[in-house]
Design an enzyme around this catalytic site. Structure first.
Site, short mmCIF file in Angstrom:
data_model
loop_
_atom_site.label_atom_id
_atom_site.label_comp_id
_atom_site.label_asym_id
_atom_site.label_seq_id
_atom_site.Cartn_x
_atom_site.Cartn_y
_atom_site.Cartn_z
N ASP A 624 0.81 -1.22 0.00
CA ASP A 624 0.00 0.00 0.00
C ASP A 624 0.85 1.27 0.00
O ASP A 624 0.31 2.38 -0.08
CB ASP A 624 -0.92 0.01 1.23
CG ASP A 624 -2.00 -1.06 1.12
OD1 ASP A 624 -2.31 -1.48 -0.01
OD2 ASP A 624 -2.52 -1.48 2.17
N LYS A 651 -5.73 -1.97 -7.33
CA LYS A 651 -6.06 -1.39 -6.01
C LYS A 651 -7.21 -0.40 -6.20
O LYS A 651 -7.92 -0.45 -7.18
CB LYS A 651 -4.81 -0.73 -5.42
CG LYS A 651 -3.72 -1.73 -5.06
CD LYS A 651 -4.16 -2.61 -3.91
CE LYS A 651 -3.13 -3.66 -3.58
NZ LYS A 651 -3.62 -4.63 -2.59
N ARG A 704 -4.82 6.95 -1.33
CA ARG A 704 -3.35 6.94 -1.19
C ARG A 704 -2.67 7.76 -2.30
O ARG A 704 -1.60 8.30 -2.10
CB ARG A 704 -2.83 5.50 -1.16
CG ARG A 704 -3.44 4.70 -0.01
CD ARG A 704 -2.57 3.55 0.44
NE ARG A 704 -3.35 2.66 1.29
CZ ARG A 704 -3.57 2.84 2.60
NH1 ARG A 704 -3.06 3.89 3.22
NH2 ARG A 704 -4.29 1.99 3.29
C1 S3P Z 1 -5.32 -5.76 3.11
C2 S3P Z 1 -4.59 -6.44 2.17
C3 S3P Z 1 -3.99 -5.81 0.98
C4 S3P Z 1 -3.92 -4.30 1.15
C5 S3P Z 1 -5.20 -3.71 1.67
C6 S3P Z 1 -5.54 -4.31 3.03
C7 S3P Z 1 -5.91 -6.51 4.24
O1 S3P Z 1 -4.78 -6.09 -0.15
O2 S3P Z 1 -3.61 -3.71 -0.10
O3 S3P Z 1 -5.09 -2.31 1.80
O4 S3P Z 1 -6.34 -5.88 5.21
O5 S3P Z 1 -5.93 -7.75 4.19
P1 S3P Z 1 -4.55 -7.40 -1.07
O6 S3P Z 1 -4.93 -8.57 -0.28
O7 S3P Z 1 -5.46 -7.20 -2.25
O8 S3P Z 1 -3.11 -7.36 -1.46
#
Ligand code: S3P
Length: 750
Positions: A624, A651, A704
């Site tokens: 992130d 994202k 972000r």
């Molecule tokens: C998260 C996992 C990540 C991250 C998101 C929060 C989580 O996403 O980018 O902001 O809380 O499990 P991805 O699982 O799609 O990588």
């Protein structure tokens, strides 16, 4: 201001508050070549002329409407039929006829009484939801409709040409235009406007009838004043509305009686938990209804409001000690697990951002009693693993991918069916990545949007089977969604991840007393266990701290400390990468809080960063933080290369493309690639002058992206405008406040 007026001749029939406000808009925005009016009061016509609102006034509506291409009926609803009957022979096929009444079914009935079933294609009823304490031609205001909703109720007979012109008209008045059918309008208004007015009149009447009414009114406090304000409106008007919308209002009154009986019983039975649940649910719905109500997608289509950040150039000092809000991932999970645990869970440091609040609201909608959040504290009265109840409508997940993917797993295993929706950004994000493994477990889950996107529709199943799943991508959300379904599945559920991803699910399930095994990259659990309520201390979010870390790393003489930040090793990629780029960064005072490691992170602007090939093994651990790291790379000396980060394209926005576009706007040479980016850093050792040129950045409503480009304001020679910044509230509601305190002033405008 329109260069070419939308209308040749506009005729207002009636010129009170609404009509005269619309006339003012037409003049200010050059929407009509000629404006005329007809009212019964000669004084109103004289006043309107004196105010410059109309060119001609007539007592007979027939004189006003001849040759008009727009007729606005801005008169009491009960007069509609008579006026339409009178003016009908003088209207042409190309005349648009609209009205501004607050009930629509009876306006359509009046038109049918005049025209029969075949209504003119120019007839499009409308309802601006705006008003003021005062009435009359003098009370009109040019901004009466700005940021208010206007509902148009086009009929099957209405021509698109007429609807589109009216949309243009109301948008010129800066209103948010919504189209819905007549019945829906009357039902919605019966609940949101007519019932509250009826209740206000009725409550005042109840108190006024008491013998001690004088005393009661004398001592009545703010509650009475706030609640009863609308009972001071025009009785004749409300009398007419109550009759005009009789059917829908009676339904709303029945609903109210039912709800009243429910709360009465909770008080009588002293059912504290259920009463807190009801009050908390209502309070949250009230506070967040703009974002949280599932009806929002209905309004989004013609949404006109977005927020913008403006940052002025100039050298800035970037200093101070800050505590950024709670971790988003941990906050989500604290609610989800607390809800299905037995007993009470108490959370501190909860992130009161829109994403985590969407999760909280979803569980309230599934019957869980939740107190707070108040100053980061939340108390969840767990309902146990089988205690969730069917939500009454679609669960609205706002901008939050985490909520939707983790809940996909949980909801697949419930005794009820459910639907999840999201905002425009979430509605474009891939959901098949979680739906596919869940189907292998026996779940009945459909991604009903185009190309495997939301809404997600689930038929609950009590017969899921544990599986082993090799994750094709490094995703903590998909891993978590599968493991959560596994809580209800038969036997063992396990996943293997290609790279380690954040492990908050595993850690927190253990904190709730649930056994989870981690063997290398393989995580497994057995279905059929239970969770026990606990205390959760949410650490500060390293993903939010990252913006300030980068800000300090690129600013000469800065000295910023981020306190009590979560440094779970599956999240610290940003620290590792900044250190490799040469940042003066120290991790101090390491300790454990609530099962997660935390520390204070201090960053000073003492040396110019250098470009690097970012290590691929750190990608999932900094997933992130790349938008912020790209800003750091632009200020570094030499080239920075990122590879192995294709996930960034799915994202909240396509973060590779959107960042590349923004960087180029700000004078940075960069090349987006399929799975990363190459950035030509403009930094020179020891030179702290401006790097960015300034410019207008489109954040694509990605929080972000907005916060990352805000940090570029620390090294910009020109003004930076960032549009679409309202989503910053999803993860970091205090962002601009803390940035201002640190020495980076951000002007926020709607
Ligand atoms: C998260 C996992 C990540 C991250 C998101 C929060 C989580 O996403 O980018 O902001 O809380 O499990 P991805 O699982 O799609 O990588």
């Amino acid at each position: 201001m329109m260069s070419q007026p939308l209308f040749e001749k506009v005729a207002f029939i009636g010129l009170g508050l609404i009509g005269s406000s619309l006339a003012r808009v037409m003049i200010a925005e050059n929407l009509a070549k000629q404006i005329v009016a007809s009212t019964r009061s000669q004084k109103t016509l004289d006043d309107a002329k004196a105010l410059g609102l109309i060119q001609a006034g007539y007592s007979n509506p027939v004189d006003a409407v001849q040759g008009a291409d727009l007729v606005v009926l801005a008169l009491p609803v009960r007069a509609t039929q008579k006026v339409l009957q009178t003016i009908k022979p003088y209207l042409s096929d190309s005349t648009i006829i609209t009205d501004v009444g607050s009930t629509k079914g009876n306006v359509v009935d009046a038109a049918k009484a005049v025209y029969g079933e075949q209504l003119p294609s120019g007839f499009v009823p409308g309802h601006p939801i705006a008003g003021a304490e005062h009435t009359g031609v003098h009370a009109g205001k040019v901004d009466l409709f700005a940021n208010h909703k206007v509902i148009l109720t086009p009929l099957p007979s209405s021509g698109d040409w007429a609807v589109q012109k009216l949309i243009q008209l109301w948008q010129a008045a800066k209103a948010e235009v919504i189209c819905m059918d007549v019945e829906k309008h009357d039902e919605v208004l019966a609940h949101t406007s007519h019932l509250p007015h009826l209740m206000a009149f009725n409550l005042v009447e109840q108190l006024a009838n008491r013998e001690d009414n004088l005393d009661i009114f004398r001592y009545a406090a703010g509650g009475f004043r706030d609640f009863s304000r609308i009972a001071a409106s025009d009785p004749q008007m409300w009398h007419d509305i109550f009759f005009a919308n009789k059917k829908a209002i009676l339904n709303a009154v029945d609903g109210f009686e039912h709800q009243l009986a429910q709360i009465r019983k909770l008080i009588e039975d002293e059912d504290s938990q259920a009463l807190m649940g009801l009050l908390g649910h209502a309070q949250a719905a009230r506070q967040h209804f703009n974002h949280m109500l599932a009806k929002r997608p209905l309004m989004e289509k013609n949404k006109v409001t977005t927020q913008q950040f403006t940052i002025l150039p100039g050298k800035k000092n970037f200093q101070g000690k800050f505590t950024v809000p709670g971790d988003k991932s941990v906050s989500h999970r604290s609610i989800m697990f607390g809800a299905i645990a037995e007993g009470t869970t108490h959370v501190t440091g909860f992130l009161e951002g829109e994403d985590a609040l969407a999760t909280l609201q979803a569980f309230r909608d599934m019957g869980v009693s939740i107190e707070g959040p108040k100053n980061g504290e939340v108390t969840i009265h767990g309902v146990g693993i089988n205690g969730l109840k069917a939500p009454k409508s679609a669960l609205y997940m706002g901008n939050s991918g985490t909520s939707m993917r983790l809940l996909s797993g949980m909801l697949s295993a419930q005794q009820f069916d459910s639907v999840m929706t999201g905002d425009a950004s979430l509605s474009k994000r891939p959901m098949e990545r979680i739906a596919k493994p869940l189907r292998e477990m026996g779940a009945q889950i459909q991604t009903t949007g185009e190309r495997g996107t939301p809404p997600v529709s689930i038929t609950g199943s009590q017969n899921l089977q544990g599986i082993h799943y090799d994750l094709p991508m490094a995703s903590a959300q998909v891993k978590s969604g599968i493991l959560l379904a596994g809580l209800w599945a038969n036997g063992e559920t396990s996943v293997t991840e290609p790279e380690p991803t954040r492990d908050h699910t595993e850690r927190m399930l253990r904190a709730f007393g649930y056994k989870v095994k981690t063997e290398g990259n393989r995580i497994s659990l057995q279905g059929g266990g239970k969770l026990v309520g606990t205390e959760i201390q949410v650490p500060s979010d390293i993903s939010s701290a990252a913006f300030f870390m980068v800000g300090a790393a690129i600013t000469e003489g800065s000295d910023v400390t981020l306190e009590a930040v979560g440094i779970n090793p599956t999240r610290t990629g940003v620290i590792e990468i900044l250190k490799q780029m040469g940042a003066d960064l120290t991790v101090e005072n390491e300790r454990i809080a609530g099962g997660e490691p935390i520390a204070d992170i201090r960053i000073r602007g003492t040396r110019t960063l250098k470009g690097i090939h970012m290590p691929e093994d750190q990608v999932p651990l900094a997933i992130d933080e790349f938008p912020a790291l790209f800003i750091a790379a632009a200020c570094a000396e030499g080239q920075t290369i990122l590879t192995g980060a294709a996930e960034l394209r799915v994202k909240e926005s396509d973060r590779i493309q959107v960042m590349a576009d923004g960087l180029k706007t700000m004078g940075i040479d960069c090349t987006p690639t399929e799975d990363g980016i190459i950035i030509e850093g403009k930094g020179k050792a020891g030179d702290w002058s401006a790097i960015f040129t300034g410019g207008e950045i489109e954040s694509h409503h990605d929080h972000r992206i907005a916060m990352s480009f805000s940090m570029a304001g620390l090294r910009s020679s020109g003004v930076i405008k960032i549009v679409g910044t309202e989503t910053v509230a999803t993860s970091f509601p205090t962002f601009t406040e803390l940035a201002n305190q640190a020495g980076l002033p951000i002007q926020v405008s709607e």
